[in-house]
Structures are given as C-alpha cells and as structure tokens.
Design an enzyme around this catalytic site. Structure first.
Site, PDB file in Angstrom:
ATOM      1  N   ASP A  46     -16.871 -39.373  46.241  1.00 46.00           N
ATOM      2  CA  ASP A  46     -15.963 -40.347  45.634  1.00 46.00           C
ATOM      3  C   ASP A  46     -14.699 -39.595  45.266  1.00 46.00           C
ATOM      4  OD1 ASP A  46     -14.630 -42.232  43.878  1.00 46.00           O
ATOM      5  OD2 ASP A  46     -16.553 -43.263  43.673  1.00 46.00           O
ATOM      6  N   ALA A  62     -19.831 -48.146  39.591  1.00 43.03           N
ATOM      7  CA  ALA A  62     -20.930 -48.876  38.947  1.00 43.03           C
ATOM      8  C   ALA A  62     -22.168 -48.903  39.831  1.00 43.03           C
ATOM      9  CB  ALA A  62     -20.472 -50.300  38.625  1.00 43.03           C
ATOM     10  N   CYS A 119       8.340 -68.441  49.996  1.00 43.72           N
ATOM     11  CA  CYS A 119       9.289 -69.341  49.327  1.00 43.72           C
ATOM     12  C   CYS A 119       8.644 -70.018  48.125  1.00 43.72           C
ATOM     13  CB  CYS A 119       9.822 -70.374  50.315  1.00 43.72           C
ATOM     14  SG  CYS A 119       8.585 -71.563  50.889  1.00 43.72           S
ATOM     15  N   LYS A 157     -15.528 -38.564  39.292  1.00 43.33           N
ATOM     16  CA  LYS A 157     -16.709 -39.420  39.167  1.00 43.33           C
ATOM     17  C   LYS A 157     -17.940 -38.800  39.822  1.00 43.33           C
ATOM     18  CE  LYS A 157     -14.793 -44.077  38.684  1.00 43.33           C
ATOM     19  NZ  LYS A 157     -14.726 -45.437  39.266  1.00 43.33           N
ATOM     20  N   ASP A 209     -16.152 -50.513  46.833  1.00 44.41           N
ATOM     21  CA  ASP A 209     -15.557 -51.712  46.242  1.00 44.41           C
ATOM     22  C   ASP A 209     -14.439 -52.298  47.097  1.00 44.41           C
ATOM     23  OD1 ASP A 209     -13.602 -49.812  45.955  1.00 44.41           O
ATOM     24  OD2 ASP A 209     -13.429 -49.966  43.778  1.00 44.41           O
ATOM     25  N   ASN A 210     -14.358 -51.896  48.377  1.00 45.46           N
ATOM     26  CA  ASN A 210     -13.349 -52.515  49.237  1.00 45.46           C
ATOM     27  C   ASN A 210     -13.865 -52.630  50.665  1.00 45.46           C
ATOM     28  OD1 ASN A 210     -11.845 -50.298  51.065  1.00 45.46           O
ATOM     29  ND2 ASN A 210     -12.463 -49.363  49.119  1.00 45.46           N
ATOM     30  N   ARG A 256     -19.907 -50.235  32.320  1.00 47.81           N
ATOM     31  CA  ARG A 256     -20.939 -50.527  33.323  1.00 47.81           C
ATOM     32  C   ARG A 256     -21.336 -49.303  34.138  1.00 47.81           C
ATOM     33  NH1 ARG A 256     -16.066 -51.465  34.695  1.00 47.81           N
ATOM     34  NH2 ARG A 256     -15.309 -51.254  36.826  1.00 47.81           N
TER      35      ARG A 256
END
Length: 1105
Positions: A553, A527, A681, A577, A625-626, A564
C-alpha cells in the site's frame, strides 16, 4: 515474522500523556463566531486512564483499581465490574461533540443525530470468545458511550483461533479482563467495563442493548422476558457461531420504532407537467428516471399554477412509471399547472412488534434468507441450534469433533424435536448437514465470527438509534461448502495443542498445513486490508515455514482512517499503512511470515511485482478502493492464472466476488456503467441541485488557489520557456492561462491582508451578483428558445443576485475563509484581529465595490454537449502576444525570487478553511438559484467525494471472503461450491449466488475463455506466427505489442517484416526492453475467420529463449 521498514514496537500499547496528576485535558468548543487557531488534541491514557466519566449504572465509579469480593480485578462499584475509561465527558449528560475528522466516513452513513444517539448508548456484550470480541471491536470503533464485557470463563489456547486480542500469554486469564486493554486502544472515547461474575437480570437495566454470544436457551428466555417487561424495553440480541454455522435472534421489544428504514436520501424529481384529473398524472423531466415506487408518500413544492399542491400535505403515489406517476388526488378543479415544481419523497417511521424468544422458538415466522439455493435450510437449522442446546444441557459438553456417536445423538434430538412440532414438521432431516454441525459445534471460526460480528454489531446500532430496519427476527447461515471436498479422517480433526485447534476440529490438520504454507498477496491495507490481515493471522494463513504474505500500500495513515482501520492508532498518523498493519498483524500471530511494501501495484512497479513474484503466488486478495486498481490486479491474475478474491463496501452495503481460474468470469468481464456527469453548462450557469453547486465550487477552489498559483510559478520559474510554449500552442487554452497569470500578478496581486479581504469581497460580488445579473440580462425571465418554448423551464431555475450584507454570518464567514486562503497563496501572515467579526466587518466595509452594468452580446454556453467554456477568438495568437508583453512588464516589478504557494484541496482537515470556502461558494450559489443549502459536513461528503464507510460492513465482507479462501486453498472445489455475495446491512438484505462462468468462445473444433493463453515457441518470425494462426483457421490482420503496432495487413510496408523474428520486431519497433530473465513476450492479435467475422482469441505468448 515481519519484514518491513518499521520496528515491531510501533504497535505496542503506549500510554498517552495527561495533564499533571491524571486530570484529563479536554478541548473546549468556543461559541465565538470565528476560531483561527487549530484545536489542541485531547489525549488520554490508553489503559486504566483517569477521567471524569459516568459508568452505565447509577453507582458512582471509583477510579482506583482493586479486587472485588470474588477476587477478580476491578475498578468500580463492587459488582464485579472493572473499567477502562476513555477521554470525553459524556457522563456529564451533555450532548457530545462529534469529532468530524475522525468519524467523517461514518457520519456519511449515519448522520449527526444517529451518531449522537449512538454516543449516548451503553451496551452489554456477554461472551468474549471470537464472536463477542468482533462485536465489541465494531461497536467501540463506532463510538458507543460504553461497552461492558461479561465472561466468567478463562482464555484457552483454543480461543486463539478466533480472538485477535488474546495471546498465548493470556491463557488462564479471565476472557473479559484479558480483552480490555487492546479493545480500549481502538477508541479512548468509549468507556469499557468488565463483569466477571454471573449476570443477574437486574444488571441488564443499565444498558440500551444487550448481546449474548454464549448463553443457554433457558437463560436466554429468562433474560429476554425481563428485557421485554423493562420500561423502556431493552433490545435483546442472541448470536451464536458454531463451526461453519451461525444464528442471530433479535427482539427489540413489543413496540419498536424504526426512524429510517434504509438510510437513503429521500428521492426527488423535477416536475414537467401535472394533469387536472382524478387521479392526477404527474410527469417528470426525462433527463433521468425517477426512483419513486407505488405506495410512497411525496410532498410538492415550488409548483407554479397548481398552487393547491404546495400545501405541505403528503400524497400517495400509485402506478409509478419510469418518468411519471399518479397521485391519489382529484385535481380536476385545481388551478392549471403552469411550470416548475419539485416532488420529494416523505420517509415515515415504521413500527415493529417483535415476538419474545419464548414465542419465536415455537413460531419463528419468516426467516431472513441469504442463499436461495438453501431456501429449505433455515427451518432445519432452527431445530439444530435448539437440539445443540439440549445436547449441551444433557451431557454438559459439546459434541466431539469426528465423533459419530455424538453426531447420531444430535441427529436423534433433532428428529425427536421435529416429531413434536404441531406445525411446520420437516419431511426430511438432512443427516449429513447435522453431522457436520455436530462435528464443528464447539469451534468459533474467525471468518464466521467476523461475518456475524458485522451483522450483530449493526443490529446493536439499530437498536440504540432506530436507524435502519432491524433483522426480524431469526437469521441462520451456513457455509458447509467451505469444508474440504475429500472426506476427513476423524483422527485428522483431533486437537494437537495448537492455537489452530478450533479450526482443525472443523477442517482437519491437512488443510491447516496448506493454509500455513500459502503464499498470498494482499493489495491494500486500509479498512478491508486491516480486517483481512487480522483474519489471515488468526486462520494461520502464511504462518508456516513455507508461507509468505506480501502486503503493499503506498498510502499513509490519516486520522479519518482510525474509525474503521482498526490496526492503526493515533500515534501512527503519518506512517506507512502497510508497515504498521504488518506489525500489528504479527502481534496477533507472531508466526505470520509477512513482508510489507509501499509500492502501488501498477505498470510502473512490474519490476517489483515481476513474473517470478506472480508465478509463486497461491492467491491474491484485493483490499482496494478504486476500480482502475482492481482492473489492473484482475488483468495480472488472469495472465498468471491466479485466484483473485475481490470485495468492496459502500456504507452499509458490501459485495464479494470470487475470480477463480477457468471456473468464473474475471472481475473486468462486467462493470457498472459510469456515473452520469452533469453537462458543463449546467454546472456553470444552470445548476438545479446542490451537487451542481458543489461541483462548481470545488472547480473554482482548485482554479483560484491551486492551478493559477501553480501556473504563475511555472511562468516565474522559466519565463522564456513558458511563453514559448504558450505561443506555440496558440489556442484558447493558452490564452486563458496567460490571462489568469497576468490577472493574478497584476490586478489581483495581494501584498497585505487587507488586499486579500478586498479580493474576497470582489469575488463575492463577481460570483453571486454580477454574473447573475449578466445571465438574467442575456436570458430574461420571459426568454424563449428557438422552438418557442420558455427558456427558463425545468430543470433550469431562474437566479436572483445575493446582495452582500456584513450582518449575515454566512457572508462574513465566506470572506474570512477566502481571504485566509488567498493570503496563504501569497505568503501573507494572518492577523490576530480576524477572530473578531466586528473588525472583519469594518475591514470589508473599506472595500470599494464598483457598480456593474450587464453587457450586450455576451456569449453564455447553453449547449449541454459543450466541453469548454472558453470563448474562441478570431486571432488568439495576436491576443497571446499582447498578453505576453503585459506579463513581462508586470514581472519586472516583482521582487527577486517571488513565487506563490499553491493550495491542494484537503477535505479531512477541518481547521484549514478549505471546506469552509467550498461550502460558502456552493451555498451562496444555491441561494442564487433557490436551491436548499447544506452544512459543511454534507458539503464535505459531496465535494470531497467521500465514500461512506463503517466497520460492520467491512468486517462482514472480509469474513465472507475468508470462507471462500478455505475453498481456494483446498484446491478441489467446483464452480457451484463458490459464492458471490451482495449484502445491505441496513435493510437487512443478503443475496448469495454462485459464480458466473467465463464466456466461452468457439471456433471450428476449438473453444477458449479469457483464462486461456496460447503459446508459440522456438522464437518464430512474423510469417511463422501468421501461418501458425492460419493453421487454426484464423487470418490475423493486426499484431500489437503494448501500444505499438508490429503488423497490420493494411500497410504494405509491413510485409517487409515477414521474415523478421517477432522478438526483434518488438525490440526495434516497440522499443521493448526485455530483461535477461524474460523468456517470452506477449502480443495481442486481431483475427477474423474465412467469412471475415472477427474472432476474439487469447493473448499469445511468444517464447524466444
């Protein structure tokens, strides 16, 4: 020019198939309980398609093209409209179904109800220059019902600086008509109409919101008055971009109701105690701070003891603290609090009373501020925009770029208007600012259009849906800091008959040449990447003979990207992409020198992105994006001293950060704290919210359907090697793996679909009945801890079994999803009869479900610090040997070549049953523990870890970044000229601030920052390097290359390396492979001063050639 593996034609308009004679094929949504087959895709013509759809007026639309009375091309009702229609049947008045595959990221921001209101909205956009087309793009991607584009003007070469849908072939055509085709490609579900005649007030009544981007104040006031008097009032938005200045005015009517002011989930808290007081003190558990604020209204539920609070009546908070608050309630005579309870924020609608434009021009009220260093600027710009309107009215033209005479005329008008003010007269008028405003008044710059297109697009969505707080009412913004630092010769601002003339009129042709000859690296083409490519192409960045844009990419296009990532079309799904984005950007500007790569920028690809590549760059733009990828690119930019323009979005929020060598801190200098993870847990035995249930469900899905089948295949592929590995490990993990493989191939092996149904039914019983019975047997409701406190106290919730019932659709749907996926792992065909709930219920009834008796002495982990739930055996090795023997016997019974089909979780395919099973697992578990359940969409957001994303915030972020790019490429700006931004379009909120300088480390007479790198030449030995540092007052005690230690003062044997060359040590100890073109290696040195204080020093580059 595009250098990529894909040909250019992949982005050319392609007509999509229709059924027979132009009739639209529409998929029907069946009311049958279960649907096994995937739904057929609806396809429509991309341009002037035939469909049964209603126009946003009461007149019937004639779908045959023709010419209207004034000669402009039209399809429709003779009022000057031409239309392109997409492919759903919204005009029939039915509530449209939402394509969740396409809109999943947007749904995560807005929710279904807001999206439905949006899908029913008709919007007018008047003025199709750069700003108008950006607004249209964002609204069409969002999925409004229809957009009408109005413009009486023709395309000029000047417009190509900011409008991505125009090409040089469009010059001379009507702007609205020239925009339709490429805008329609963005979303065929949106009906697009054009209006090429002058607007009348009556035409405004067709719309739920109207936007004007190039309208005189006189006409704007007339239209605004009409919109306010209309019933219901029509939200009115006026926006302008004038060079590096922009404005927005919103009037949503005398009374407008905001249904949700911020879009955030209601805050909740788990109650620990409530006092019998006036006012009452409520204390929450202390595992995390609550987020309530004074004035919030809250509801109480599940309170034991003080049941009077469970009456569903909202109560107001005051004196909110980190873990407690008071409520305006006298609880003195209430029953005493015992335990439990949830407190939940009540989000109330908010009524707003907007002023008309006529009133607001005289009394604007509070301006929405963005940059607090310019807190006094909005009142001046308020006058400047009115003065510009007056200038245009008087002289029938814009001020000329570089004309001092025109600038002085505008300054005089501003001064005259200021003198006429009754209240709020400005003490001083910044003539330099007005001069800059005058010079660029005619230009619509792409970055400004992108930014304001995001802001205004979001305001339209607010107007149509009531979601988020509107802009109230004026917003002014400027970026004069983007201008070149050196004064510009007026001759340099003159047009040169170029597509960049509008930009040249603001920045001059010298900076334009720098932009064109730039070598840039864009990392990511999602995007953000699509928006950046569009902006760079329009700005002319990398469009000269000396320029080059490299984009990379490693991802491919998915359907969910299309809402988007606007350079992609549905026929591109599955393609790379970067390749498709590069081709699309080259269509926007054929001069773009672009190369598309499909490599992930990482340590593994440093042979692709080598030293030569990095050293040749002028700027790096992240579109990632990371965080890990961002940190890697940040490290490379620091190392090679390259500017990095960083940005990110999260729903309506966005941020930008400029990383400029030696002027700012780097991206990695400050990081957000890691997200708090629930203890193991809690997830497995004591969940208290739906997130815990979904985390458990995703873990079970992957264990049952991916990890265990993969483990089975590893064993079957190489039994002896697999068994040897497990025996050598000899631990609880190896034992668990063997138990799972044996269970899968023996007791739980499926040979027919009925076996899969049996497996699913028994899993239901195990998960939601037997395990609960065991847990509550081990820890009864009255159990106490070693300290004497009740075991089942907040936040623990006491569970109850869920008894299976074939007449419960959720139970049956769980069985269906689980059995289908189980069959897939064993390669078993799905029978046709499964679509019948009755036949499925009959098959489930055949399953023999054994009775369960809880066992004593079963260990259930309650330690929140535990990292494994495996029970440690006294003799794992013996158990493993026994398992291996059983496994070998089982393997002999299997047919030759037997293998399973592991299933990888895929959240974005609603026909694969992955999310059906995960939602079923989570909701049944939530039912066990009395936790509110969620639908499949909400489950997808949480379990799929979907990042909310919308086109508006993406567009705004990239526009802001590109305003900074002007400064970077000019190359002479100071730290105080750059801006970092955080914005939230929902509120709306803009926080613009200067960059943070890098941390300076001082030692003796020296100082350095993260941007510095020390260089040692002449191929030194270890001894020479240590002495070189000693001469600086630094005692090195550790030297490493990569992950290998070349020297440490604690190891006496390392002294033997003193006279070895550093490059030889790197090759021999670290096994460094240094290519022939590499002249240096980098080492990290740990040092201390003579007082044994650690000193962080820069990375050291050792040159050996």
């Amino acid at each position: 020019m595009v250098n990529s593996n894909s040909s250019m034609h992949s982005m050319l308009p392609v007509k999509r198939a229709t059924d027979g004679g132009g009739q639209l094929v529409v998929s029907e949504n069946s009311d049958v309980s279960f649907t096994i087959q995937k739904k057929p895709k609806t396809t429509t013509d991309c341009f002037f398609s035939a469909a049964t759809a209603a126009a946003p007026s009461s007149n019937e639309v004639n779908m045959t093209g023709g010419a209207n009375a004034n000669g402009s091309s039209s399809i429709g009702n003779g009022n000057g409209k031409a239309s392109t229609v997409g492919g759903d049947e919204r005009g029939k008045g039915n509530s449209p179904d939402i394509d969740e595959d396409l809109h999943s990221r947007q749904l995560a921001v807005y929710g279904r109800e807001t999206m439905r209101r949006l899908f029913a909205s008709n919007v007018l956009i008047s003025g199709m220059q750069g700003l108008g087309v950006e607004i249209a793009k964002n609204l069409i991607l969002a999925g409004v019902k229809s957009v009408t584009l109005q413009d009486v003007g023709d395309v000029e070469l000047w417009d190509l600086s900011s409008n991505f849908v125009f090409s040089e072939d469009d010059v001379g055509k009507n702007r609205a008509l020239a925009s339709v085709q490429k805008l329609q490609e963005l979303n065929n579900s949106v009906m697009i109409y054009t209006l090429t005649s002058q607007l009348t007030k009556a035409q405004l009544s067709d719309f739920q919101a109207v936007v004007f981007t190039d309208l005189s104040l006189e006409k704007a006031i007339e239209f605004n008055d009409y919109c306010r008097k209309h019933q219901p009032p029509i939200p009115f938005i006026k926006g302008e971009v004038r060079g590096l200045f922009g404005s927005v005015f919103c009037d949503f009517g005398p009374e407008f109701t905001v249904l949700d002011i911020d879009g955030e989930d209601p805050h909740t808290g788990i109650i620990a105690s409530i006092s019998n007081d006036n006012p009452a003190l409520v204390t929450c558990i202390d595992d995390e701070r609550h987020e309530f604020q004074d004035g919030d209204l809250v509801l109480f539920s599940e309170v034991e003891g003080m049941i009077e609070l469970n009456d569903g009546k909202p109560r107001k908070i005051r004196n909110a603290r980190a873990y407690s608050f008071m409520i305006e309630e006298d609880t003195t005579n209430y029953s005493g609090y015992i335990k439990g309870g949830i407190v939940t924020q009540v989000k109330e609608p908010k009524a707003l009373n907007f002023k008309s434009l006529r009133e607001a021009l005289k009394d604007p009220g509070d301006f929405l501020l963005s940059d607090f260093s310019k807190f006094d600027r909005p009142p001046l710009l308020h006058l400047a925009f009115q003065a510009l309107d007056k200038f245009i009215f008087e002289f029938r033209r814009f001020p000329l770029a570089g004309s001092e005479g025109d600038a002085q005329k505008l300054i005089s008008i501003v001064a005259e208007m200021n003198d006429g003010l009754v209240d709020g007269t400005l003490q001083e008028i910044d003539q330099k600012l007005i001069r800059n405003f005058a010079f660029g008044a005619r230009a619509v710059l792409n970055p400004m259009a992108a930014m304001f297109g995001g802001v205004i697009g979001q305001e339209v969505i607010k107007a149509c849906t009531g979601k988020f707080h509107p802009l109230f009412q004026f917003f002014y913004f400027d970026s004069v800091e983007s201008l070149p630092t050196e004064s510009i010769d007026p001759d340099d601002l003159k047009p040169i008959n170029s597509r960049y003339d509008a930009q040249i009129s603001v920045f001059g042709s010298k900076l334009q040449k720098k932009l064109e000859d730039t070598k840039a690296f864009v990392v990511g083409s999602g995007a953000l990447g699509c928006e950046f490519l569009k902006n760079l192409a329009l700005m002319g960045v990398c469009c000269g003979d000396g320029g080059k844009l490299t984009i990379t990419d490693d991802d491919v296009i998915e359907k969910s990207n299309l809402s988007r990532q606007f350079l992609f079309r549905d026929w591109n799904i599955g393609q790379a992409k970067s390749t498709i984005a590069a081709s699309a950007a080259a269509l926007i500007n054929p001069r773009l020198q672009i190369e598309a790569l499909q490599n992930r920028a990482s340590l593994d690809t440093e042979n692709v992105f080598d030293d030569t590549f990095w050293e040749g760059l002028n700027v790096v733009i992240n579109a990632l994006d990371n965080v890990n990828a961002r940190l890697y690119i940040d490290q490379r930019c620091v190392y090679f001293q390259k500017p990095l323009l960083e940005s990110g979005t999260l729903g309506t929020k966005c941020n930008t950060q400029m990383v400029i060598p030696h002027l700012s801190e780097n991206y990695g200098a400050s990081q957000d704290p890691p997200e708090k993870q629930a203890p193991m847990c809690t997830v497995h035995s004591f969940p208290h919210n739906i997130d815990h249930c979904l985390t458990w469900a995703r873990s079970e899905f992957e264990g049952l359907l991916e990890k265990t089948p993969a483990e089975v295949n590893m064993y079957l592929c190489s039994p002896s090697e697999y068994i040897s590995g497990k025996k050598n490990a000899g631990d609880a993990q190896a034992r668990d793996n063997l138990e799972r493989v044996l269970e899968c191939l023996d007791k739980e092996r499926c040979d027919a679909f009925q076996d899969c149904i049996s497996w699913a039914r028994l899993k239901f019983e195990d998960y939601f009945v037997n395990r609960v019975k065991q847990l509550t047997f081990t820890f009864p409701k009255d159990a106490i801890t070693s300290s004497g406190a009740p075991f089942w106290s907040a936040p623990k919730r006491f569970p109850l079994p869920v008894q299976f019932a074939v007449d419960d659709p959720s139970h049956l749907h769980f069985i269906m999803a689980a059995s289908i996926l189980r069959a897939e792992t064993f390669g078993i065909p799905i029978p046709d009869w499964l679509i019948s709930p009755k036949k499925l219920a009959d098959a489930v009834d055949k399953v023999n479900v054994p009775n369960f008796q809880p066992k004593k002495d079963v260990k259930i982990v309650t330690d929140e610090k535990a990292t494994s739930l495996s029970n440690v055996s006294i003799d794992d090795a013996a158990v493993i040997s026994e398992l291996v023997m059983k496994l070998e016997i089982c393997r002999e019974k299997l047919p030759s070549g037997y293998k399973m089909n592991p299933i990888q979780f895929e959240k974005d395919d609603d026909t694969n049953y992955h999310m059906d099973l995960i939602a079923g697992l989570a909701n049944m578990r939530a039912r066990n523990y009395g936790i509110p359940e969620v639908d499949k969409l909400k489950a997808k957001f949480i379990a799929g870890r979907i990042i909310p994303a919308i086109a508006t915030s993406t567009a705004m972020a990239t526009g802001l970044v590109c305003l900074e790019l002007y400064k970077v490429l000019d190359g002479c700006h100071r730290m105080e000229d750059y801006r970092n931004t955080f914005a939230n379009l929902a509120l709306p909120l803009f926080t613009i601030a200067e960059m943070i300088p890098p941390k300076v480390i001082k030692h003796q007479h020296m100082s350095w920052t993260v941007w510095d790198r020390w260089t040692v030449r002449n191929n030194p030995t270890l001894r020479e390097l240590l002495q070189w540092l000693k001469n600086k007052g630094l005692n090195a005690y550790s030297i490493s290359y990569g992950r290998c230690l070349l020297y440490n003062s604690m190891f006496p044997r390392h002294n033997e390396r003193m006279d070895r060359k550093m490059v030889d040590l790197a090759k021999e100890v670290a096994k460094a492979e240094l290519p022939p073109n590499r002249c240096h290696l980098d080492v990290v040195v740990a040092c201390e001063d003579d007082e044994e204080n650690d000193i962080d020093i820069p990375q050291i580059s050792i040159y050996f050639r």
